[in-house]
Design a protein around this motif. Structure first.
Motif, PDB file in Angstrom:
ATOM      1  N   THR B 260       3.434  -2.037  -1.359  1.00  0.00           N
ATOM      2  CA  THR B 260       4.618  -1.536  -0.652  1.00  0.00           C
ATOM      3  C   THR B 260       4.327  -1.406   0.840  1.00  0.00           C
ATOM      4  OG1 THR B 260       5.142  -0.243  -2.605  1.00  0.00           O
ATOM      5  CG2 THR B 260       6.343   0.296  -0.606  1.00  0.00           C
ATOM      6  N   ARG B 262       2.203  -3.018   2.586  1.00  0.00           N
ATOM      7  CA  ARG B 262       2.143  -4.346   3.208  1.00  0.00           C
ATOM      8  C   ARG B 262       3.547  -4.898   3.384  1.00  0.00           C
ATOM      9  NH1 ARG B 262      -1.143  -8.272  -0.049  1.00  0.00           N
ATOM     10  NH2 ARG B 262      -1.053  -9.550   1.815  1.00  0.00           N
ATOM     11  N   ALA B 263       4.399  -4.691   2.363  1.00  0.00           N
ATOM     12  CA  ALA B 263       5.757  -5.216   2.433  1.00  0.00           C
ATOM     13  C   ALA B 263       6.543  -4.559   3.552  1.00  0.00           C
ATOM     14  CB  ALA B 263       6.467  -5.005   1.101  1.00  0.00           C
ATOM     15  N   LYS B 264       6.114  -3.364   3.951  1.00  0.00           N
ATOM     16  CA  LYS B 264       6.768  -2.667   5.042  1.00  0.00           C
ATOM     17  C   LYS B 264       6.418  -3.318   6.374  1.00  0.00           C
ATOM     18  CE  LYS B 264       6.186   1.778   3.900  1.00  0.00           C
ATOM     19  NZ  LYS B 264       5.730   3.164   4.074  1.00  0.00           N
ATOM     20  N   GLY B 265       5.374  -4.127   6.389  1.00  0.00           N
ATOM     21  CA  GLY B 265       4.953  -4.768   7.628  1.00  0.00           C
ATOM     22  C   GLY B 265       3.879  -4.005   8.370  1.00  0.00           C
TER      23      GLY B 265
END
Lengths: 584, 359
Positions: B260, B262-265
């Motif tokens: 999560t 990582r997916a947030k950037g």
């Protein structure tokens, strides 16, 4: 009307390095997502649908995975398209969570347990929109309002473990929506939730999508959910797209045998089936792994298996003329709530509250309700895996509640349980042969291990496994196979009564159909009685002769599943039925 | 929270009582005559009797035990007027006390500092003896744990991030080595190599305490003498911390919430240091606190090898000579340190992980 393309995936190939070399999990997948469109990607586990979505975000773990071909073009108005696969990691981070956001299957584990919900959302805002802490907090609370979380200001400071599953998923959605992404990727976002919660989450996603004109990529193994939501459907099988088209086309006129299989293997709500159709009814693989379709329509497959009302009535007449095998009388299981310095008991959680029910020999009694309704506690209390507080459990006239531990242990031979999670209910360090043999050794069934071994092999074959599997370990098997192993283990003691506690909930719909058929077949052959516990009303309805709806530890409604479905008496049952995705 | 600390503290007191009972009765089973130890072999009978009376040794064992407890307890029961009574409140023994509640003309309840009695051997107050030794031990324990924690966390994180790389393999080899080398051996080797062979380059000595006396009778802080013992004592906890951090980090890094993040950037550094590390800390904190507490109990070998004055050395010396009050005092102080550190660690768990925060 030409819609504006948002995300164009062309010939995407993603590979994973395994012991047998590189395996293509996604093989030449192409599709285009437009602004304001919802695309559903359907397939079983292992079909490559999740890998496709993770590849789009470039979140594939490397090693062992790598994206080895294709392009993913991201279009933004007024700019030339960008190939996400050519960006540096640094540049890609500017897209993640900002232009493309993602929500995941497991809201329970997808939020970091040690940070407050608010902080996890503000983090993305501070990162991508350069907001200061205070503005970010205000914006987060607005977002929480938008995703309809109760008391948004309190939830801002709450930690994930203090929220329910549905609320956590709302926090995840708020996080994904925080930077107004153009594309939202949702990877099985409602699979782990109760149907009623699933319904509200799907409604929320639809609403947000319309407000923001997003494109959504919705990944699921359940076609029912897709029908509620998507404009177009992509069906994936073993890394390939086998069929894509509008929702209506796919549902009304499926072309590929695999799509037909997927459509047929969901327990239908309007029909009473003897046996679930499975994917194997529509296609098989030859020795080279080539697919061979079998000409048959979904309706035909369902019609073949329909059970007539007369058959059912005569079967039930026979069933209910017997004496019950299990009688539960006023069963209570209460958990104390301790408070204060001395840990005095202040109150009780009434997990099972005054439950009375009968099970007849050869009957399947379905037990349905949402998480926390007490259905699992009831099942375990009957087996005295959790000690009931009061009440009687008469098994063939003998009260289990009064047996001493030694007598109870001997009794366990007759009543077995199959658990929900086939991944954690098998000991990873024990070969499956030994796992099945162990209960026989404990109860001293058969004279010696070589006889027992023969019996185990017989059982393995009975659940469509092979003799060569005897010495293998659980991790070598898929979820469906493991559940078969658990079933074989339960059968090892030749029980008369089996409690299936959410035994198919962790499985894909297609595998679920196979396991349900197996359970029914075994019941016919061995004359078991089942208590079948599930949160999924359609599955319970298919399996059971009588159905019990539970809420807050109490029996809400009990009776013939067809009648309950047609004319539910209690408000709660009505709500449950309304929340089931109906398909088209 | 306060409720919790109070409850833990009262459990702690029970633990201490248990320790006192066990040590007291164990030592009274052993042979040895404290009066002879204090006066030497040629003492006359009357002075031996006087001492025995003063110590209460003419009474039965359970009564002696009660007297001892009375001495230890901060709130105690005394006689104000009769100086021949063993319960007489003697300023020389107890220091100053505050009268809480007079009971009749002679007896009083007094609030005082716990009295750990005097060493049979040197006649000094046990509390003074221990207070002398404690700072050295504390400084040494603290610096070794600081060294072990910082280096251990760093190596553990790096090994987890670059699993199977040469950094990882090297630190795992070092960890196994560090765990398997006994500290008395490591101590001798380290002292010999760095304090003797390479002394000219390192400027370090084989032995030396925290302070050295100058010709003018003052004392100078000698921090460089801390280096070698710190290194020796830190090696084993370091090895444990490296391995624990590595496995906890590996576990955490494969969790969904890292995906999560990582997916947030989020950037790599932020993911590792913020999202992963805090989740991985609890087992490491357990290890660190356990080691820290046991180092505070004194590290006998290391103190001996490097000539470092500390609790460990005092305890062992007292043990050799059946110097019961000193042993009792040392054991009690150590037990108390364990109790306090355990309470602190429980609070710390809650800070790192809200799920186990105390309601």
């Amino acid at each position: 009307m030409t819609k504006q393309a948002l995300l164009e995936v062309r010939n995407l190939v993603t590979e994973f390095s395994t012991e047998e070399g590189w395996v293509r999990a996604v093989n030449a997948v192409s599709f285009t997502l437009h602004r304001g469109e919802i695309i559903g990607i359907v397939g079983e586990s292992g079909s490559g649908k999740s890998v496709t979505s993770l590849s789009t975000m470039r979140l594939i773990q490397s090693p062992p995975g790598k994206i080895s071909g294709g392009e993913i073009l991201f279009h933004e108005p007024g700019k030339s398209p960008v190939d996400l696969l050519k960006l540096s990691e640094q540049e890609m981070r500017g897209y993640r969570g900002n232009r493309i956001a993602m929500i995941f299957q497991e809201p329970m584990t997808s939020l970091n347990p040690v940070f407050s919900c608010g902080e996890q959302v503000t983090e993305a805002l501070v990162l991508h929109q350069n907001l200061d802490k205070k503005t970010a907090k205000e914006k987060t609370i607005q977002l929480f309002e938008k995703v309809k979380l109760p008391r948004p200001a309190d939830i801002f400071d709450a930690y994930p473990h203090q929220l329910s599953g549905g609320q956590k998923q709302r926090v995840m959605i708020a996080m994904a929506m925080s930077c107004n992404p153009a594309v939202l990727i949702a990877d099985e976002p409602t699979t782990a939730l109760d149907v009623t919660v699933q319904k509200t989450i799907l409604e929320l996603m639809q609403e947000l999508q319309q407000q923001n004109d997003m494109g959504i990529l919705f990944i699921t193994h359940d076609l029912g959910v897709i029908a509620e939501l998507a404009d177009r459907v992509i069906v994936m099988y073993k890394g390939h797209i086998v069929e894509q088209g509008s929702v209506l086309d796919i549902f009304k006129n499926p072309q590929h045998p695999y799509t037909k299989g997927l459509l047929a293997c969901r327990p239908p709500l309007n029909k009473r089936l003897k046996k679930m159709p499975t994917i194997a009814d529509f296609m098989r693989e030859d020795d080279q792994g080539q697919l061979i379709g079998i000409e048959k329509s979904v309706d035909d497959a369902l019609a073949e298996q329909e059970e007539s009302t007369a058959d059912r009535a005569s079967r039930h007449k026979l069933l209910y003329s017997q004496k019950p095998i299990l009688e539960v009388r006023n069963l209570n299981t209460h958990f104390p709530i301790r408070k204060g310095l001395l840990g005095r008991v202040r109150d009780y959680v009434r997990a099972v509250d005054d439950v009375t029910l009968d099970v007849y020999p050869g009957e399947t009694l379905g037990l349905v309700g949402e998480s926390g309704c007490g259905k699992t506690t009831l099942g375990r209390s009957i087996l005295r895996l959790i000690e009931p507080t009061s009440g009687q459990i008469l098994f063939k006239g003998q009260d289990l509640a009064t047996l001493n531990p030694k007598e109870m242990r001997a009794m366990r031979k007759h009543i077995q349980i199959i658990f929900q999670d086939p991944y954690s209910s098998l000991n990873p360090r024990m070969t499956i042969g030994n796992a099945i043999m162990e209960p026989m050794q404990v109860h001293g069934i058969l004279a010696n291990d070589s006889e027992r071994r023969r019996k185990v092999i017989e059982l393995l074959e009975r659940v469509s496994m092979k003799e060569m599997h005897f010495n293998r370990y659980p991790h070598e098997f898929s979820g469906g196979q493991r559940q078969r192993i658990c079933i074989a283990r339960a059968l090892a003691l030749s029980p008369e009564f089996i409690i299936c506690d959410e035994s198919v909930s962790a499985l894909d719909v297609s595998v679920q159909a196979q396991v349900l058929n197996l359970l029914n077949e075994l019941k016919r052959d061995f004359g078991f009685s089942y208590i079948f516990i599930s949160h999924d009303l359609s599955v319970v309805k298919f399996m059971s002769d009588r159905m019990v709806v539970m809420q807050k530890g109490r029996i809400e409604e009990m009776g013939d599943p067809e009648e309950i479905y047609r004319a539910p008496k209690s408000e709660y049952t009505k709500k449950l039925i309304a929340a089931i995705p109906k398909g088209i | 929270m306060i409720d919790f600390i109070l409850r833990r503290f009262s459990y702690g007191l029970l633990v201490l009582l248990g320790v006192v009972i066990i040590v007291f009765f164990l030592f009274n089973v052993l042979p040895g005559d404290p009066a002879r130890m204090m006066l030497g072999q040629r003492a006359d009978v009357s002075s031996i009797e006087a001492i025995n009376k003063d110590l209460g040794r003419d009474r039965s064992l359970p009564v002696q035990f009660l007297f001892y407890l009375n001495d230890l307890s901060p709130i105690s029961f005394h006689n104000q007027s009769d100086s021949s009574d063993i319960l007489f409140f003697n300023g020389d023994k107890y220091g100053s006390g505050i009268t809480l509640l007079p009971l009749g003309s002679k007896r009083v309840f007094v609030l005082k500092k716990p009295y750990l009695r005097r060493s049979y051997q040197s006649g000094r107050k046990v509390s003074e003896l221990l207070l002398d030794a404690l700072p050295g031990t504390m400084v040494l324990a603290f610096s070794s744990m600081l060294f072990a924690s910082l280096v251990g966390l760093f190596l553990g994180i790096v090994s987890a991030l670059y699993k199977h790389s040469w950094v990882d393999r090297l630190s795992m080899v070092l960890a196994v080595l560090g765990m398997s080398v006994p500290s008395f051996f490591a101590g001798i080797i380290i002292a010999w190599v760095f304090g003797f062979l390479l002394s000219d380059y390192t400027g370090l000595h084989m032995t030396g305490g925290l302070y050295s006396s100058t010709v003018f009778g003052g004392e100078v802080l000698q921090l460089k003498n801390l280096i070698l013992p710190t290194l020796t004592l830190g090696i084993r906890p370091l090895a444990v911390i490296v391995q624990l951090t590595r496995s906890a980090m590996l576990d955490v890094l494969s969790q969904d919430y890292i995906r999560t993040a990582r997916a947030k950037g989020l950037g790599f550094r932020r993911i590792v240091l913020k999202h992963a590390l805090r989740n991985a800390l609890n087992p490491v904190v357990t290890a660190i606190s356990g080691w820290f507490a046991s180092l505070l109990a004194g590290a006998v070998f290391v103190e001996f090898i490097f000539g470092w004055k500390g609790v460990g050395k005092v305890t062992v010396d007292a043990l050799e000579k059946y110097d019961l009050p000193v042993v009792m005092g040392a054991v009690l102080v150590v037990a108390m340190i364990f109790v306090i550190i355990n309470i602190l660690v429980d609070i710390l768990y809650g800070i790192f992980d809200p799920r186990i925060r105390i309601q």
